[in-house]
Design an enzyme around this catalytic site. Sequence first.
Site, mmCIF file in Angstrom:
data_model
loop_
_atom_site.group_PDB
_atom_site.id
_atom_site.type_symbol
_atom_site.label_atom_id
_atom_site.label_comp_id
_atom_site.label_asym_id
_atom_site.label_seq_id
_atom_site.Cartn_x
_atom_site.Cartn_y
_atom_site.Cartn_z
ATOM 1 N N CYS A 34 -31.981 -16.815 -50.423
ATOM 2 C CA CYS A 34 -30.577 -16.392 -50.269
ATOM 3 C C CYS A 34 -29.611 -17.396 -50.887
ATOM 4 C CB CYS A 34 -30.257 -16.208 -48.797
ATOM 5 S SG CYS A 34 -31.445 -15.186 -47.937
ATOM 6 N N HIS A 37 -22.932 -16.350 -46.788
ATOM 7 C CA HIS A 37 -24.120 -15.503 -46.891
ATOM 8 C C HIS A 37 -24.048 -14.440 -45.803
ATOM 9 C CE1 HIS A 37 -28.015 -14.003 -47.436
ATOM 10 N NE2 HIS A 37 -28.567 -14.583 -46.397
ATOM 11 N N ASN A 65 -28.710 -7.886 -45.078
ATOM 12 C CA ASN A 65 -28.965 -9.129 -45.815
ATOM 13 C C ASN A 65 -29.655 -8.776 -47.137
ATOM 14 O OD1 ASN A 65 -29.863 -11.583 -46.781
ATOM 15 N ND2 ASN A 65 -30.753 -12.267 -44.839
HETATM 16 N N1 COA Z 1 -34.707 -3.675 -31.920
HETATM 17 C C1 COA Z 1 -34.891 -3.827 -30.612
HETATM 18 N N2 COA Z 1 -35.415 -4.928 -30.054
HETATM 19 C C2 COA Z 1 -35.767 -5.917 -30.907
HETATM 20 C C3 COA Z 1 -35.630 -5.810 -32.287
HETATM 21 C C4 COA Z 1 -35.070 -4.641 -32.799
HETATM 22 N N3 COA Z 1 -34.866 -4.434 -34.107
HETATM 23 N N4 COA Z 1 -36.069 -6.948 -32.854
HETATM 24 C C5 COA Z 1 -36.478 -7.754 -31.864
HETATM 25 N N5 COA Z 1 -36.309 -7.120 -30.663
HETATM 26 C C6 COA Z 1 -36.626 -7.606 -29.346
HETATM 27 C C7 COA Z 1 -37.684 -8.689 -29.340
HETATM 28 O O1 COA Z 1 -38.972 -8.106 -29.372
HETATM 29 C C8 COA Z 1 -37.373 -9.411 -28.077
HETATM 30 O O2 COA Z 1 -37.925 -8.668 -27.016
HETATM 31 P P1 COA Z 1 -38.612 -9.456 -25.775
HETATM 32 O O3 COA Z 1 -37.503 -10.276 -25.163
HETATM 33 O O4 COA Z 1 -39.101 -8.342 -24.920
HETATM 34 O O5 COA Z 1 -39.691 -10.301 -26.373
HETATM 35 C C9 COA Z 1 -35.861 -9.314 -27.953
HETATM 36 O O6 COA Z 1 -35.465 -8.224 -28.811
HETATM 37 C C10 COA Z 1 -35.134 -10.563 -28.380
HETATM 38 O O7 COA Z 1 -35.667 -10.970 -29.627
HETATM 39 P P2 COA Z 1 -35.175 -12.285 -30.323
HETATM 40 O O8 COA Z 1 -35.961 -12.494 -31.571
HETATM 41 O O9 COA Z 1 -35.124 -13.385 -29.312
HETATM 42 O O10 COA Z 1 -33.680 -11.847 -30.676
HETATM 43 P P3 COA Z 1 -32.518 -12.731 -31.273
HETATM 44 O O11 COA Z 1 -31.348 -12.666 -30.377
HETATM 45 O O12 COA Z 1 -32.978 -14.074 -31.746
HETATM 46 O O13 COA Z 1 -32.134 -11.883 -32.569
HETATM 47 C C11 COA Z 1 -32.406 -11.984 -34.950
HETATM 48 C C12 COA Z 1 -33.077 -11.719 -33.615
HETATM 49 C C13 COA Z 1 -33.456 -11.820 -36.031
HETATM 50 C C14 COA Z 1 -31.326 -10.929 -35.137
HETATM 51 C C15 COA Z 1 -31.804 -13.391 -34.957
HETATM 52 O O14 COA Z 1 -32.734 -14.331 -34.503
HETATM 53 C C16 COA Z 1 -31.323 -13.785 -36.314
HETATM 54 O O15 COA Z 1 -30.456 -13.152 -36.884
HETATM 55 N N6 COA Z 1 -31.848 -14.901 -36.837
HETATM 56 C C17 COA Z 1 -31.478 -15.359 -38.154
HETATM 57 C C18 COA Z 1 -32.175 -14.524 -39.152
HETATM 58 C C19 COA Z 1 -31.613 -14.683 -40.513
HETATM 59 O O16 COA Z 1 -30.441 -14.772 -40.697
HETATM 60 N N7 COA Z 1 -32.514 -14.679 -41.494
HETATM 61 C C20 COA Z 1 -32.182 -14.714 -42.844
HETATM 62 C C21 COA Z 1 -31.767 -16.073 -43.251
HETATM 63 S S1 COA Z 1 -31.391 -16.045 -44.911
#
Ligand code: COA
Length: 333
Positions: free
Chosen positions: A119, A260, A290
């Site tokens: 990215c 970003h 993204n």
């Molecule tokens: N729909 C529903 N539930 C989902 C899901 C989806 N699409 N994706 C994950 N979950 C669930 C998980 O399984 C988890 O369930 P559990 O508590 O029963 O285990 C719960 O939601 C929480 O998951 P978690 O990964 O802790 O969520 P989060 O608040 O960290 O959000 C992201 C996940 C990916 C949105 C977040 O971590 C994020 O944006 N991170 C940065 C990613 C990024 O920017 N990457 C690119 C960089 S260039």
Amino acid sequence: MSGTGTDYQVCIAGTGSYVPETILTNEDLAKRVDTSDEWIFTRTGIRERRIAAEGEYTSHMASAAARKALEQAGLEASDVQLIIVATITPDTLTPATACYVQQQIGATAAVAFDISAACSGFLYAMKISKRLIADGAFENALIIGAEKLSAFVNWEDRTTCVLFGDGAGAAVLRRAAPEEGSVLATEMGTDGRLTHLLNIPGGGSACPITASNVGDNLSALAMQGKEVFKHAVNRMKEAAETVIQRAGLEAEDIACVIPHQANLRIIDAIADRLSVPNDRVFINLDKYGNTSAAAVAIALDEANRSGAFKRGDHIVLVVFGAGLTWAAAALRW
Ligand code: COA
């Protein structure tokens, strides 16, 4: 200063972007995996993303964005001297996607190559091309961020497939006249200790896709979202502060921050830490998700064409991605 005797000012003379026609909404995704519009929107700020058509490659999107940037810059493709495509989803492992773009737009005089910085790639390309133009090696450059991430997503993994989309953005950099805008300061960084947080494990020489692993989704993006989130906020804040300071500016001088487009909560956290009001932060990730290297490039073009800033305004671009990599640029438009 470059230390080579010359040090031309470098401006952005034109921007362009392209996104595919097909829209995939959160509701559409909820029919494929166990998710909901409510979960995706509240966790990420994304409502929908674009998906490339069958037979539409990264190079096609890159070329479409490039043509618009060239038109705005008033530069003929035949006069382009350098093409850098930033992508992690190249048409082929070799040759570089930039070579296909060179051929498609007819930039026959250009040197063309790709860079892989996820990215952060578009701003890596901006720094590299700025330096090459400032040093006098080239008079202009066409830089492009382009991705077909839909080809590298596991559509059964709800933790990643909801986040990404396809598209391309481009900018033309050239030597600037004294009264024109300028790329004032750039910064980039890498922490290779964190390669495991976000990667595509298969399809390279470390793990070729073979008949025995073809079903394992090894050529799909894999990510530890929470860890990535934490690093993204810290690195983007530091990089933005560095270029603001190097450009001799204060946060209140910045008319527009273009971050970003990965997650609205990351963007809000950065705006907060930089003390930049939310109405000066450009956001379009609700429409595109993204798009990796393309994201900041598409956002720059949309901000430019929608009048989010005007000539003479100061703007800051800041990005973060797999590697881990990060980068920022401060510009006078
Ligand atoms: N729909 C529903 N539930 C989902 C899901 C989806 N699409 N994706 C994950 N979950 C669930 C998980 O399984 C988890 O369930 P559990 O508590 O029963 O285990 C719960 O939601 C929480 O998951 P978690 O990964 O802790 O969520 P989060 O608040 O960290 O959000 C992201 C996940 C990916 C949105 C977040 O971590 C994020 O944006 N991170 C940065 C990613 C990024 O920017 N990457 C690119 C960089 S260039």
